[in-house]
Write an enzyme that holds these catalytic residues in place. Structure first.
Site, PDB file in Angstrom:
ATOM      1  N   LYS A 299       7.288 -76.562  -4.514  1.00  0.00           N
ATOM      2  CA  LYS A 299       6.432 -77.693  -4.123  1.00  0.00           C
ATOM      3  C   LYS A 299       7.072 -79.032  -4.548  1.00  0.00           C
ATOM      4  O   LYS A 299       8.280 -79.195  -4.469  1.00  0.00           O
ATOM      5  CB  LYS A 299       5.033 -77.523  -4.713  1.00  0.00           C
ATOM      6  CG  LYS A 299       4.456 -76.142  -4.460  1.00  0.00           C
ATOM      7  CD  LYS A 299       3.006 -76.037  -4.805  1.00  0.00           C
ATOM      8  CE  LYS A 299       2.573 -74.580  -4.712  1.00  0.00           C
ATOM      9  NZ  LYS A 299       1.174 -74.393  -4.476  1.00  0.00           N
TER      10      LYS A 299
ATOM     11  N   GLY B 254       4.098 -69.701  -6.236  1.00  0.00           N
ATOM     12  CA  GLY B 254       4.151 -71.110  -6.598  1.00  0.00           C
ATOM     13  C   GLY B 254       4.327 -71.279  -8.098  1.00  0.00           C
ATOM     14  O   GLY B 254       5.434 -71.236  -8.643  1.00  0.00           O
TER      15      GLY B 254
ATOM     16  N   ASN C  38       8.166 -71.050  -4.258  1.00  0.00           N
ATOM     17  CA  ASN C  38       7.862 -72.351  -3.655  1.00  0.00           C
ATOM     18  C   ASN C  38       7.660 -73.356  -4.792  1.00  0.00           C
ATOM     19  O   ASN C  38       6.660 -73.301  -5.496  1.00  0.00           O
ATOM     20  CB  ASN C  38       6.586 -72.232  -2.807  1.00  0.00           C
ATOM     21  CG  ASN C  38       6.128 -73.577  -2.275  1.00  0.00           C
ATOM     22  OD1 ASN C  38       6.890 -74.542  -2.260  1.00  0.00           O
ATOM     23  ND2 ASN C  38       4.879 -73.636  -1.831  1.00  0.00           N
TER      24      ASN C  38
ATOM     25  N   HIS D 206       2.297 -73.812   5.375  1.00  0.00           N
ATOM     26  CA  HIS D 206       1.735 -73.663   4.022  1.00  0.00           C
ATOM     27  C   HIS D 206       0.363 -74.327   3.971  1.00  0.00           C
ATOM     28  O   HIS D 206       0.139 -75.367   4.604  1.00  0.00           O
ATOM     29  CB  HIS D 206       2.674 -74.274   2.978  1.00  0.00           C
ATOM     30  CG  HIS D 206       2.260 -73.904   1.586  1.00  0.00           C
ATOM     31  ND1 HIS D 206       1.273 -74.579   0.916  1.00  0.00           N
ATOM     32  CD2 HIS D 206       2.649 -72.894   0.770  1.00  0.00           C
ATOM     33  CE1 HIS D 206       1.086 -74.008  -0.269  1.00  0.00           C
ATOM     34  NE2 HIS D 206       1.917 -72.982  -0.371  1.00  0.00           N
TER      35      HIS D 206
ATOM     36  N   GLU E 292      -1.075 -76.165   1.926  1.00  0.00           N
ATOM     37  CA  GLU E 292      -1.128 -77.579   1.528  1.00  0.00           C
ATOM     38  C   GLU E 292      -0.745 -78.482   2.698  1.00  0.00           C
ATOM     39  O   GLU E 292      -1.262 -79.596   2.824  1.00  0.00           O
ATOM     40  CB  GLU E 292      -0.232 -77.809   0.302  1.00  0.00           C
ATOM     41  CG  GLU E 292      -0.883 -77.225  -0.958  1.00  0.00           C
ATOM     42  CD  GLU E 292       0.084 -76.567  -1.927  1.00  0.00           C
ATOM     43  OE1 GLU E 292       1.273 -76.898  -1.903  1.00  0.00           O
ATOM     44  OE2 GLU E 292      -0.380 -75.699  -2.706  1.00  0.00           O
TER      45      GLU E 292
ATOM     46  N   GLU F  41      -1.445 -65.925   2.667  1.00  0.00           N
ATOM     47  CA  GLU F  41      -1.807 -66.668   1.457  1.00  0.00           C
ATOM     48  C   GLU F  41      -3.255 -67.132   1.580  1.00  0.00           C
ATOM     49  O   GLU F  41      -3.514 -68.199   2.193  1.00  0.00           O
ATOM     50  CB  GLU F  41      -0.910 -67.885   1.284  1.00  0.00           C
ATOM     51  CG  GLU F  41       0.549 -67.554   1.096  1.00  0.00           C
ATOM     52  CD  GLU F  41       1.253 -68.608   0.267  1.00  0.00           C
ATOM     53  OE1 GLU F  41       1.845 -68.258  -0.752  1.00  0.00           O
ATOM     54  OE2 GLU F  41       1.197 -69.808   0.625  1.00  0.00           O
TER      55      GLU F  41
ATOM     56  N   GLY G 113      -2.847 -71.194  -6.442  1.00  0.00           N
ATOM     57  CA  GLY G 113      -2.905 -72.097  -7.592  1.00  0.00           C
ATOM     58  C   GLY G 113      -4.204 -72.020  -8.374  1.00  0.00           C
ATOM     59  O   GLY G 113      -4.490 -72.877  -9.203  1.00  0.00           O
TER      60      GLY G 113
ATOM     61  N   SER H 104      -1.452 -66.819  -6.558  1.00  0.00           N
ATOM     62  CA  SER H 104      -1.570 -66.492  -7.981  1.00  0.00           C
ATOM     63  C   SER H 104      -0.827 -65.211  -8.376  1.00  0.00           C
ATOM     64  O   SER H 104      -1.281 -64.458  -9.249  1.00  0.00           O
ATOM     65  CB  SER H 104      -3.046 -66.416  -8.388  1.00  0.00           C
ATOM     66  OG  SER H 104      -3.653 -67.696  -8.231  1.00  0.00           O
TER      67      SER H 104
HETATM   68  C1  PEP Z   1       2.096 -71.108  -3.052  1.00  0.00           C
HETATM   69  O1  PEP Z   1       2.350 -72.263  -3.367  1.00  0.00           O
HETATM   70  O2  PEP Z   1       2.432 -70.697  -1.934  1.00  0.00           O
HETATM   71  C2  PEP Z   1       1.381 -70.253  -4.005  1.00  0.00           C
HETATM   72  C3  PEP Z   1       1.086 -69.034  -3.638  1.00  0.00           C
HETATM   73  O3  PEP Z   1       1.086 -70.809  -5.227  1.00  0.00           O
HETATM   74  P1  PEP Z   1       0.587 -69.996  -6.550  1.00  0.00           P
HETATM   75  O4  PEP Z   1       1.520 -68.840  -6.731  1.00  0.00           O
HETATM   76  O5  PEP Z   1       0.658 -71.008  -7.637  1.00  0.00           O
HETATM   77  O6  PEP Z   1      -0.814 -69.525  -6.254  1.00  0.00           O
END
Ligand code: PEP
Length: 250
Positions: free
Chosen positions: A10, A235, A8, A96, A98, A169, A175, A214
């Site tokens: 973003k 991400g 992803n 998601h 966000e 998630e 993040g 992460s």
């Molecule tokens: C995401 O954006 O779905 C995500 C899991 O981000 P990250 O891997 O940076 O935690």
């Protein structure tokens, strides 16, 4: 069932940067990609067509990070599943964290998008996950069950299982560098599986459940080997082709 290794991106990358990264990813992984792995990239809309073209090799696809619940119309700033498909997307992403927690999408709206994307011929990855206060107050299963039951309410019960995936998630792991522990991942995925089976019957066992939060090259091998982990959604560590290729091949 192929493991789905999803990126992803973003709101990162111009067209050139996105295409470069996608080409780099294919160069680093295509000839080593195991038969049981599938690679998916969600670039920003502006780079979708170029990334989809760069990912034309077998086992790779591109998706849209979001879409509206109509094909066309007076919806300034929105994009439709038809437009995503026209730009080369095979997948759409819904729910998601966000979009839920920064942009205010409700569980109901996420559910409408999930059903509509599938109806329009996209494969859909529906994200669910609890916030840290919900975990601390013992509400993980309650939150996941609500997000799943509402998110899947209008999805046809006979949907082909390879067209719908769930990404677990935990919001506190996205993040932050704070990855969920193996026990937390297995418990959540086992619970998601139980709900999928209660909604779709036996077919729920064939739907993929991804972990996101992460994921890095150093922890992906352990995570992907856990029970009921059928892929990852990444991400930060997916933004560089070297790092994401290590995850894809972990
Ligand atoms: C995401 O954006 O779905 C995500 C899991 O981000 P990250 O891997 O940076 O935690």
């Amino acid at each position: 069932m192929k493991k789905l290794m999803a990126a992803n991106w973003k709101m990162y990358k111009t067209w050139d940067q996105a295409v470069d990264t996608a080409e780099g990813l294919v160069g680093l992984t295509a000839d080593k990609l195991p038969d049981d792995r599938e690679v998916l990239v969600f670039p920003p809309f502006t780079a979708l067509k170029g990334v989809a073209q760069a990912l034309s090799a077998d086992g790779f696809s591109a998706g849209g990070q979001d879409y509206y619940i109509d094909q066309e119309g007076a919806f300034t700033g929105e994009i439709s599943p038809m437009m995503l498909k026209d730009a080369g997307a095979a997948y759409g992403l819904t729910g998601h964290s966000e979009r839920r927690h920064v942009l205010g999408e409700t569980d109901e709206f996420v559910g409408q998008k999930t059903a509509y994307g599938l109806e329009c011929g996209l494969k859909v990855v529906l994200c669910v996950g609890e916030k840290i206060d919900e975990r601390k107050s013992g509400k993980v299963e309650e939150v996941l069950e609500h997000q799943l039951r509402v998110g899947l309410k209008d999805v046809p019960r006979d949907v082909a299982p390879d067209r719908l995936s769930i990404a677990y998630e935990p919001v506190w792991a996205i993040g932050t560098g704070e990855v969920a522990g193996p026990g937390e991942i297995v418990d959540a995925h086992t619970f998601v599986r139980k709900i999928l089976v209660s909604v779709f019957g036996e077919k729920g066992n064939e739907m993929r459940i991804l972990y996101g939060g992460s994921v890095k090259p150093a922890n992906c091998g352990e995570i992907i080997a856990l029970d009921n982990v059928d892929g990852v959604l990444v991400g930060g560590a997916s933004l560089e082709s070297e790092s994401f290729s290590q995850i894809v091949l972990a």
